[in-house]
Design a protein around this motif. Structure first.
Motif, PDB file in Angstrom:
ATOM      1  N   SER A 251       0.824  -1.200   0.000  1.00  0.00           N
ATOM      2  CA  SER A 251       0.000   0.000   0.000  1.00  0.00           C
ATOM      3  C   SER A 251       0.863   1.258   0.000  1.00  0.00           C
ATOM      4  CB  SER A 251      -0.985  -0.005   1.166  1.00  0.00           C
ATOM      5  OG  SER A 251      -0.298   0.020   2.371  1.00  0.00           O
ATOM      6  N   THR A 252       2.004   1.233   0.672  1.00  0.00           N
ATOM      7  CA  THR A 252       2.885   2.416   0.639  1.00  0.00           C
ATOM      8  C   THR A 252       3.408   2.633  -0.778  1.00  0.00           C
ATOM      9  OG1 THR A 252       3.706   1.532   2.713  1.00  0.00           O
ATOM     10  CG2 THR A 252       4.758   3.525   1.897  1.00  0.00           C
ATOM     11  N   VAL A 253       4.009   1.562  -1.337  1.00  0.00           N
ATOM     12  CA  VAL A 253       4.539   1.677  -2.693  1.00  0.00           C
ATOM     13  C   VAL A 253       3.398   1.959  -3.657  1.00  0.00           C
ATOM     14  CG1 VAL A 253       5.678   0.426  -4.546  1.00  0.00           C
ATOM     15  CG2 VAL A 253       6.505   0.210  -2.208  1.00  0.00           C
ATOM     16  N   GLY A 254       2.269   1.268  -3.440  1.00  0.00           N
ATOM     17  CA  GLY A 254       1.113   1.434  -4.326  1.00  0.00           C
ATOM     18  C   GLY A 254       0.606   2.861  -4.319  1.00  0.00           C
ATOM     19  N   VAL A 255       0.437   3.417  -3.134  1.00  0.00           N
ATOM     20  CA  VAL A 255      -0.049   4.797  -3.036  1.00  0.00           C
ATOM     21  C   VAL A 255       0.970   5.736  -3.672  1.00  0.00           C
ATOM     22  CG1 VAL A 255      -0.466   6.693  -1.435  1.00  0.00           C
ATOM     23  CG2 VAL A 255      -1.519   4.465  -1.023  1.00  0.00           C
ATOM     24  N   GLY A 256       2.223   5.525  -3.359  1.00  0.00           N
ATOM     25  CA  GLY A 256       3.279   6.373  -3.920  1.00  0.00           C
ATOM     26  C   GLY A 256       3.264   6.347  -5.431  1.00  0.00           C
ATOM     27  N   SER A 257       3.194   5.133  -6.000  1.00  0.00           N
ATOM     28  CA  SER A 257       3.277   5.059  -7.450  1.00  0.00           C
ATOM     29  C   SER A 257       1.989   5.576  -8.087  1.00  0.00           C
ATOM     30  CB  SER A 257       3.587   3.629  -7.895  1.00  0.00           C
ATOM     31  OG  SER A 257       2.494   2.800  -7.656  1.00  0.00           O
ATOM     32  N   SER A 258       0.834   5.304  -7.478  1.00  0.00           N
ATOM     33  CA  SER A 258      -0.419   5.806  -8.050  1.00  0.00           C
ATOM     34  C   SER A 258      -0.407   7.323  -8.078  1.00  0.00           C
ATOM     35  CB  SER A 258      -1.619   5.338  -7.222  1.00  0.00           C
ATOM     36  OG  SER A 258      -1.571   3.960  -7.055  1.00  0.00           O
ATOM     37  N   VAL A 259      -0.025   7.930  -6.956  1.00  0.00           N
ATOM     38  CA  VAL A 259       0.005   9.386  -6.890  1.00  0.00           C
ATOM     39  C   VAL A 259       0.949   9.932  -7.962  1.00  0.00           C
ATOM     40  CG1 VAL A 259       0.771  11.337  -5.497  1.00  0.00           C
ATOM     41  CG2 VAL A 259      -0.642   9.556  -4.468  1.00  0.00           C
ATOM     42  N   GLY A 260       2.121   9.293  -8.094  1.00  0.00           N
ATOM     43  CA  GLY A 260       3.092   9.723  -9.090  1.00  0.00           C
ATOM     44  C   GLY A 260       2.523   9.650 -10.497  1.00  0.00           C
ATOM     45  N   ILE A 261       1.879   8.519 -10.803  1.00  0.00           N
ATOM     46  CA  ILE A 261       1.349   8.329 -12.157  1.00  0.00           C
ATOM     47  C   ILE A 261       0.222   9.329 -12.436  1.00  0.00           C
ATOM     48  CG2 ILE A 261       0.073   6.718 -13.616  1.00  0.00           C
ATOM     49  CD1 ILE A 261       1.707   4.471 -12.309  1.00  0.00           C
ATOM     50  N   ILE A 262      -0.648   9.512 -11.444  1.00  0.00           N
ATOM     51  CA  ILE A 262      -1.767  10.454 -11.630  1.00  0.00           C
ATOM     52  C   ILE A 262      -1.230  11.856 -11.913  1.00  0.00           C
ATOM     53  CG2 ILE A 262      -3.667  11.636 -10.446  1.00  0.00           C
ATOM     54  CD1 ILE A 262      -4.191   8.931  -9.014  1.00  0.00           C
ATOM     55  N   ILE A 263      -0.280  12.306 -11.100  1.00  0.00           N
ATOM     56  CA  ILE A 263       0.281  13.652 -11.279  1.00  0.00           C
ATOM     57  C   ILE A 263       0.937  13.777 -12.651  1.00  0.00           C
ATOM     58  CG2 ILE A 263       2.101  15.228 -10.499  1.00  0.00           C
ATOM     59  CD1 ILE A 263       1.472  14.372  -7.646  1.00  0.00           C
ATOM     60  N   LEU A 264       1.703  12.752 -13.019  1.00  0.00           N
ATOM     61  CA  LEU A 264       2.407  12.780 -14.297  1.00  0.00           C
ATOM     62  C   LEU A 264       1.431  12.904 -15.466  1.00  0.00           C
ATOM     63  CD1 LEU A 264       5.227  12.357 -15.634  1.00  0.00           C
ATOM     64  CD2 LEU A 264       4.654   9.934 -15.761  1.00  0.00           C
ATOM     65  N   LEU A 265       0.404  12.048 -15.453  1.00  0.00           N
ATOM     66  CA  LEU A 265      -0.531  12.041 -16.580  1.00  0.00           C
ATOM     67  C   LEU A 265      -1.395  13.299 -16.587  1.00  0.00           C
ATOM     68  CD1 LEU A 265      -1.572   8.284 -16.820  1.00  0.00           C
ATOM     69  CD2 LEU A 265       0.163   9.533 -18.089  1.00  0.00           C
ATOM     70  N   LEU A 266      -1.770  13.779 -15.401  1.00  0.00           N
ATOM     71  CA  LEU A 266      -2.575  15.000 -15.329  1.00  0.00           C
ATOM     72  C   LEU A 266      -1.781  16.192 -15.859  1.00  0.00           C
ATOM     73  CD1 LEU A 266      -4.658  14.976 -12.033  1.00  0.00           C
ATOM     74  CD2 LEU A 266      -5.462  14.951 -14.392  1.00  0.00           C
ATOM     75  N   LEU A 267      -0.517  16.266 -15.453  1.00  0.00           N
ATOM     76  CA  LEU A 267       0.315  17.384 -15.903  1.00  0.00           C
ATOM     77  C   LEU A 267       0.489  17.360 -17.410  1.00  0.00           C
ATOM     78  CD1 LEU A 267       3.204  17.782 -13.305  1.00  0.00           C
ATOM     79  CD2 LEU A 267       1.292  19.333 -13.802  1.00  0.00           C
ATOM     80  N   THR A 268       0.612  16.147 -17.956  1.00  0.00           N
ATOM     81  CA  THR A 268       0.865  16.016 -19.380  1.00  0.00           C
ATOM     82  C   THR A 268      -0.381  16.339 -20.208  1.00  0.00           C
ATOM     83  OG1 THR A 268       2.393  14.267 -18.810  1.00  0.00           O
ATOM     84  CG2 THR A 268       1.862  14.513 -21.123  1.00  0.00           C
ATOM     85  N   PHE A 269      -1.504  15.744 -19.794  1.00  0.00           N
ATOM     86  CA  PHE A 269      -2.687  15.843 -20.664  1.00  0.00           C
ATOM     87  C   PHE A 269      -3.707  16.845 -20.148  1.00  0.00           C
ATOM     88  CE2 PHE A 269      -0.974  11.564 -21.313  1.00  0.00           C
ATOM     89  CZ  PHE A 269      -0.752  11.632 -22.682  1.00  0.00           C
ATOM     90  N   ARG A 270      -3.551  17.299 -18.935  1.00  0.00           N
ATOM     91  CA  ARG A 270      -4.534  18.169 -18.286  1.00  0.00           C
ATOM     92  C   ARG A 270      -5.924  17.566 -18.392  1.00  0.00           C
ATOM     93  NH1 ARG A 270      -2.252  23.998 -20.348  1.00  0.00           N
ATOM     94  NH2 ARG A 270      -0.147  23.619 -19.610  1.00  0.00           N
ATOM     95  N   SER A 271      -5.997  16.281 -18.298  1.00  0.00           N
ATOM     96  CA  SER A 271      -7.275  15.582 -18.410  1.00  0.00           C
ATOM     97  C   SER A 271      -7.145  14.254 -17.670  1.00  0.00           C
ATOM     98  CB  SER A 271      -7.606  15.333 -19.884  1.00  0.00           C
ATOM     99  OG  SER A 271      -8.503  14.242 -19.989  1.00  0.00           O
ATOM    100  N   LEU A 272      -8.279  13.809 -17.131  1.00  0.00           N
ATOM    101  CA  LEU A 272      -8.253  12.526 -16.418  1.00  0.00           C
ATOM    102  C   LEU A 272      -8.402  11.349 -17.382  1.00  0.00           C
ATOM    103  CD1 LEU A 272     -10.332  12.834 -13.124  1.00  0.00           C
ATOM    104  CD2 LEU A 272      -8.001  11.992 -13.372  1.00  0.00           C
TER     105      LEU A 272
END
Lengths: 789, 195
Positions: A251-272
C-alpha cells in the motif's frame, strides 16, 4: 477499414468483456487460487504422497502457537500463564489451549496400554535385552536404590521389571520439568510456564490473523504490566506479520506510485481521460487473463498471478502511445491516430506474444500459466485500446504543449547526437561495464529470501527453540512399505541410522511410530525375547526373590506373563491412545502400501540426514531445499526461453523490416537487459527467477520503444517535418511509458523485502536503459542523412 | 547445614518461598552454613510389596553452586548427579524435579522458612536436637506423600518420608564435614553435569 467504426468496435469490445464476465461470475466463486509449491513442479515429478505428507505436516505447524510466560519464580510464571489462558479462551481463536498436562488422558493411556507391556518394548529396552539382559535388572536396582525412585517403586507391585515404566517414559523423549501440572522451563534467571495452543483451522484467514496479532499485543501488555514477560512463536504469527508487512509495503509503494502516475498524466494531458483509459485497459486485461486461466487450468497459482499481473503492465504502453499520438498531428482524430500507430501497436503485441510462446512449451506448469495469463491479459488490454479507445477518445485533443513534450522532443533530438559524438569512449565504457557486471553476477535461488521474517520474531523463535527443543523442523522423512510389516522394517532401519546421528550430535531428536508401536511380528518377538532372556532363564525369579518379593507375587507375575502370550495390539487401537503429534505421523495404508512420517528436531548435519534417503522405502522431504532447487530450475529454463524469445523476435523483425533494421530495434532491449544484469552484478543484487520475469517486462517495453521510434521514421511518404512531429509525440510516449513503468514497478526497489526489491531494481535499471537508448533507433544525422544504431 | 537439607528435599518435593516462622528461624540459626558439605548416607526403603527393606549406603557431596553428587556404594555402585538444570543417572539424562532451580536459589540463602509455602510445618526444638514434621499443602503432592520427618542438630541427621501407599524411605546422614574445596574426583563428577 470501413467497418472500423468506433461504435461498432466498442460494441464488439463490450460483447467480449460481457462474455468473459459471464464466464467469470460462475468460475471465480469456486476455490481458484493455488498456493502449494508442489503444483509448480513438472507433472512427472509431482508425487501425491509427498504432497499429502507435506500438507499434513504443514497443517499441524500452521496451527501451533507457543506461548511462554516468564517471571522470576515458577509460581508467578504459572499464575501468569493461567491468566493468559483465560484471556486466550475468551478470544475463541483456538481449538485447543493446553496448560496443565492432561493427566487424566495420560492415566487412561497408561491403563489402555498396560496389558500389552510384554509386547510393547521401547527400543532401548529391546537393545539391552538382546545384548545383556542382566543389565536391565541392574538398572532396575539402581533406580530402586536411588533417592529419586519413588514413583517407579510404586509401579513395582504390578510391573516388577518396570517394563511399562520404561516404555511409557520413552514415549516422551524430552524430559521436561513439571510443576502444578504445568511445564516449566528454566532460563539463566527466569522461569517460563508453557502454554500450547492450536488455531481453530489451518487455513489462515487474514482477519483471523489480525485478531491473533492484536491478541498477542494485548497479552503482551497485560503480562508486562504485572512485571512479567511473554514470548510467543508459531507459524501463524510469522504468516500474520508477513502478510501485515506485505500489505503495508504494497500500500505504501502502491499509493506512492499511483500518486506519481496520476500527477504525471494529469500534468501532461490536463485531463483525467488518459489515466482512466489506461487503467481500464489494464483492468480488463487482468480480469480476462484471470478468467481464461482459470478456465484452462482449473486453478491458478499465486506466483502466476503476481508475475502475470506485472507483465500485463506492458499494456500500459499501448494506451499511452495512443493518447500521446494526439500531440503528433494538428487536427488529431482518434480513428486517424489509430490508423497511424496501429502497425506499431500490432508489432508490439505480436512481439510480446511471441516472447511468451517459449514459456508455453516448458514442462513447468507455473511458466505455462504465466505465459497464458500474460498473453490473454495483453491481448485483451490491447483490444481495449484498439476497439474501445477510438470511441472514448472522441473529442480528445489537448491544445496545449506540455513541458514534458518539449523536454522529450528536445531530448530525442539532441541526446542521440551527443551519444554518437562520444561513441568512441562510450561504447568501450559500456562494454566494460556490462562485462564487469556480468562477471560478478551469481544466482541465488534460496527460497528463504522470499520471506523476510521480522528480526524480533526470529529472535523469540530462536530463544524458545533453545529453551524447548521440541519444535519440529521443516524437513522430515517419508517412509513407505508394501504392507505394515514392510513399512515397519523400513522405518526401523531408518530409525537405527537416526539413532547413530543423534549420538554424533547431528540431530537432537527424532520421532517415528515404529519405535512406539511394534508391528504384530515384532510384538511376538518382544514377548519371545523377554521369555528367553528373563523368564525361561530364571533370571526374573532370582531378581524377584533377591528383591524380597513373596512367592505368591512371583507366581502371579509368571502367570500374568504366560497369559499374555497371544496378546497383541493393532495399530489403529494404539493410535487411538496416542497424542495428536504421534497420530499425525501416520499417513495410512492403501492396498498397495503403507506410509508414515518421521519428524526431526534440532538438525545440525543436513547432508548426513539427506543421504539416508538411499535406504529402502525412505524419502527425504526438505521443502526449503526442494523449493530452492525448483526456483533454480525455473530460472535456468526462463533464461533459455528469454534468449529464445529474443531470437524469435529478431527473426520476425528481420523478415519484416530487413536484418539491419531488426538488429537496430532488438539492440535496445538487449542492451537494456545486459545493463540491468550488469547492474545486479555490480550492486550485488539478488539474482533469481524473479529478476527474469522483470527482464521479460524489459523486453516487452524495450521493443515497443524501439519499434515506435523506428515506425515514426518509416511512416511512408510523410514529410520530414511531420516526421519530426511524430518523433516528438513518440518520444513523449516512450518517456511517459518509461516513467509510469518506473513508478509502478521500479518503485518496488525501495522495498525491504529482498525479492520485491530485486524485481523493482531490475525493472528500473532495464527500463531506464531502454529509455536512454531508444531515440538512437531511426535517428537521422541531418548532415549525412545516415542511420546509426 | 540448611543448604544440603533443602537440596535433598528436592529429590521428592516441590517447594517455594513463604513466610518466616519462629521455630524455623531458630533451627536455621543453629545449622552450620558453608558452601560445601560431604558425608555418608544410609538409605532404607521399605516397600509394602517387598518383604525386606532396600538398604543402600554411600557418600554424598553438596556444593552450593554446582549441585549434588549422590554416590551409592552398596549393594551396587551407582552415581547420581543433579543441579538446577540437569539430572544425570547411570541411565542418562533425566527430567529435573519440579522447582529445583527455584529451591536451589533458596539454598544459597539457607532459609528453612521457604518450606512453609508448600508444607504445613510443625516442629519442636530441644536442647541438643530438633525435629520438623512436614505435611504437603499441594493437592497433587498430598496424593503421594503423607508426611516428611526431619531430625537434626547442627546438621540434618535424618529424613523420613512416609508415602500414602504405605511405602517408607528413611535416610540417615553421618560423618558430615565441611571441607574448603572439592576433591579432583568431585570436580570431574560435577563437570559431567554442566557439559
Amino acid at each position: 477499414m470501413n467497418v472500423y467504426h468506433p461504435k461498432v468496435t466498442a460494441g464488439l469490445w463490450l460483447a467480449i468483456i460481457l462474455a468473459i464476465a459471464a464466464l467469470g461470475s460462475q468460475l471465480l466463486t469456486k476455490d481458484w487460487l493455488e498456493t502449494g509449491f508442489l503444483a509448480l513442479l513438472p507433472a512427472s515429478e509431482q508425487q501425491p504422497e509427498i504432497a499429502k505428507a507435506i500438507q499434513q505436516h504443514n497443517e499441524l505447524l500452521n496451527r501451533k502457537v507457543i506461548w511462554l510466560t516468564g517471571a522470576a519464580n515458577s509460581k508467578t510464571a504459572i499464575a501468569k500463564a493461567r491468566q493468559l489462558k483465560q484471556q486466550l479462551e475468551k478470544s475463541r481463536l483456538f481449538s485447543s489451549i493446553l496448560l496443565e498436562l492432561p493427566q487424566q488422558k495420560m492415566a487412561k493411556q497408561y491403563q489402555q496400554l498396560f496389558p500389552y507391556r510384554y509386547q510393547l518394548l521401547d527400543a532401548q529396552t529391546k537393545r539391552t535385552l538382546a545384548s545383556h539382559p542382566k543389565d536391565l535388572l541392574t538398572q532396575n536396582l539402581e533406580t530402586l536404590y536411588s533417592p529419586m525412585g519413588q514413583i517407579m517403586a510404586a509401579d513395582l507391585e504390578h510391573d516388577p521389571l518396570l517394563l511399562f515404566s520404561r516404555y511409557f517414559n520413552a514415549q516422551n523423549p524430552i524430559k521436561l520439568a513439571v510443576e502444578q501440572g504445568v511445564v516449566v522451563l528454566r532460563d539463566t534467571n527466569k522461569f517460563w510456564a508453557l502454554l500450547l495452543t492450536d488455531l481453530e483451522d489451518s487455513h489462515l484467514q487474514l482477519d483471523k490473523l489480525e485478531t491473533l496479532l492484536t491478541l498477542v499485543d494485548m497479552a503482551n501488555t497485560q503480562v508486562q504490566e504485572t512485571g512479567g514477560e511473554l514470548m510467543v512463536t508459531g507459524m501463524p504469527l510469522f504468516t500474520a506479520r508477513g502478510s501485515d508487512s506485505a500489505k503495508q509495503e504494497i500500500s505504501t509503494v502502491g499509493v506512492g506510485s499511483s500518486v506519481g502516475i496520476i500527477i504525471l498524466l494529469l500534468l501532461t494531458f490536463r485531463s483525467l481521460r488518459p489515466l482512466l483509459l489506461s487503467s481500464l485497459a489494464i483492468a480488463s486485461g487482468l480480469f480476462a487473463a484471470l478468467v481464461v486461466s482459470v478456465v484452462v487450468f482449473g486453478k491458478i497459482h499465486i506466483i502466476t498471478l503476481v508475475f502475470g499481473a506485472s507483465l500485463i503492465g506492458v499494456a500500459d504502453d499501448y494506451a499511452i502511445h495512443f493518447v500521446c499520438d494526439s500531440f503528433g498531428a494538428k487536427n488529431w482524430k482518434p480513428r486517424e491516430g489509430l490508423r497511424y500507430i496501429f502497425p506499431g501497436l500490432l508489432i508490439g503485441l505480436l512481439t510480446n506474444l511471441l516472447s511468451y510462446v517459449g514459456l508455453v512449451f516448458s514442462p513447468f506448469p507455473g511458466l505455462q500459466e504465466v505465459a497464458l495469463f500474460s498473453a490473454i491479459g495483453l491481448l485483451v488490454a490491447w483490444l481495449t485500446v484498439v476497439l474501445l479507445f477510438p470511441l472514448l477518445l472522441t473529442g480528445f485533443k489537448p491544445d496545449h504543449k506540455p513541458v514534458i513534450l518539449k523536454v522529450a522532443n528536445y531530448w530525442q533530438q539532441h541526446w542521440p547526437i551527443w551519444l554518437l559524438k562520444n561513441r568512441r569512449w562510450l561504447i568501450p565504457l559500456l562494454v566494460i561495464f556490462i562485462v564487469g557486471g556480468l562477471w560478478q553476477l551469481s544466482p541465488r535461488d534460496d527460497v528463504r529470501l522470499l520471506q523476510s521474517a521480522p528480526s524480533d520474531l526470529m529472535k523469540t523463535a530462536d530463544k524458545i527453540k533453545q529453551l524447548l527443543p521440541m519444535s519440529q523442523e521443516n524437513q522430515f522423512f517419508l517412509v513407505s512399505g508394501r504392507d505394515l510389516n514392510d513399512w515397519h522394517q523400513n522405518e526401523q532401519r531408518l530409525l537405527e541410522q537416526l539413532k547413530l546421528l543423534t549420538q554424533q550430535h547431528k540431530l537432537t531428536l527424532y520421532q517415528g511410530l515404529s519405535d512406539y508401536w511394534p508391528d504384530q511380528r515384532s510384538q511376538q518377538m518382544n514377548y519371545q525375547l523377554l521369555d528367553k532372556t528373563l523368564y525361561q532363564s530364571g533370571l526374573l525369579k532370582r531378581y524377584m526373590t533377591e528383591l524380597g518379593f513373596s512367592n505368591t507375587a512371583i507366581n502371579s507375575e509368571l502367570k500374568q506373563f504366560a497369559d499374555a502370550k497371544t496378546k497383541s495390539i493393532a495399530l489403529p487401537d494404539w493410535l487411538a491412545t496416542a497424542d495428536e503429534t504421534k497420530q499425525h505421523l501416520w499417513l495410512g495404508c492403501d492396498p498397495n502400501r503403507c506410509l508414515s512420517m518421521v519428524s526431526l528436531t534440532g538438525i545440525t548435519g543436513l547432508s548426513a540426514l539427506s543421504s539416508l534417503q538411499n535406504l529402502q522405502g525412505v524419502a527425504w522431504v526438505d521443502q526449503v531445499e526442494q523449493l530452492s532447487s525448483l526456483f533454480a530450475r525455473y530460472r535456468v529454463k526462463v533464461s533459455t526461453l528469454l534468449t529464445g524469445a529474443y531470437l524469435l523476435v529478431f527473426v520476425g523483425f528481420g523478415l519484416r523490416f530487413g536484418w539491419r533494421n531488426a538488429l537496430a530495434i532488438i539492440s535496445i532491449p538487449i542492451i537494456a537487459t545486459l545493463v540491468s544484469l550488469a547492474m545486479m552484478g555490480w550492486f550485488n543484487q539478488l539474482f533469481s527467477l524473479f529478476n527474469l520475469f522483470a527482464l521479460l517486462l524489459v523486453l516487452g517495453i524495450g521493443i515497443d520503444d524501439a519499434v515506435f521510434f523506428f515506425m515514426a521514421d518509416n511512416s511512408g511518404k510523410s514529410a520530414a517535418a511531420n516526421d519530426e512531429n511524430k518523433r516528438a509525440s513518440i518520444s513523449l510516449a516512450v518517456t511517459l511509458s518509461a516513467l509510469t513503468t518506473l513508478l509502478a514497478f521500479g518503485l518496488l526497489a525501495v522495498s525491504p523485502t529482498e525479492i520485491v526489491h530485486a524485481f523493482g531494481f531490475t525493472v528500473a535499471a532495464g527500463i531506464f536503459t531502454a529509455l536512454v537508448c531508444s531515440p538512437l533507433v531511426g535517428h537521422r544525422d541531418k548532415q549525412h542523412d545516415n542511420r546509426h544504431l | 547445614m540448611p543448604t544440603f537439607l533443602k537440596a535433598l528435599l528436592l529429590f521428592v518435593l516441590s517447594l517455594d518461598q513463604g513466610y518466616a516462622d519462629e521455630v524455623l528461624a531458630k533451627i536455621t540459626a543453629r545449622l552450620v552454613k558453608t558452601p560445601l558439605a560431604e558425608g555418608r548416607f544410609q538409605q532404607e526403603k521399605r516397600l509394602k510389596i517387598l518383604r525386606k527393606p532396600l538398604i543402600s549406603t554411600g557418600t554424598f557431596t553438596y556444593h552450593q553452586s554446582k549441585g549434588v553428587i549422590w554416590k551409592t556404594l552398596t549393594p551396587m555402585p551407582s552415581l547420581l548427579l543433579v543441579n538446577e538444570a540437569h539430572l544425570v543417572t547411570g541411565q542418562g539424562e533425566q527430567a529435573v524435579p519440579p522447582a529445583f532451580g527455584n529451591v536451589f536459589k533458596a539454598l544459597l540463602g539457607g532459609e528453612l522458612n521457604r518450606l512453609t509455602e508448600s508444607f504445613d510445618i510443625t516442629g519442636k526444638e530441644q536442647k541438643s536436637s530438633w525435629q520438623l514434621q512436614l505435611t504437603p499443602k499441594d493437592e497433587l503432592l498430598k496424593k503421594v506423600i503423607s508426611t516428611i520427618l526431619l531430625t537434626g542438630d547442627t546438621e540434618l541427621r535424618q529424613l523420613e518420608l512416609q508415602e500414602v501407599n504405605g511405602n517408607l524411605t528413611r535416610i540417615g546422614f553421618t560423618q558430615i564435614t565441611h571441607p574448603d574445596h572439592l576433591s579432583s574426583e568431585q570436580q570431574s563428577d560435577f563437570e559431567r553435569l554442566s557439559p
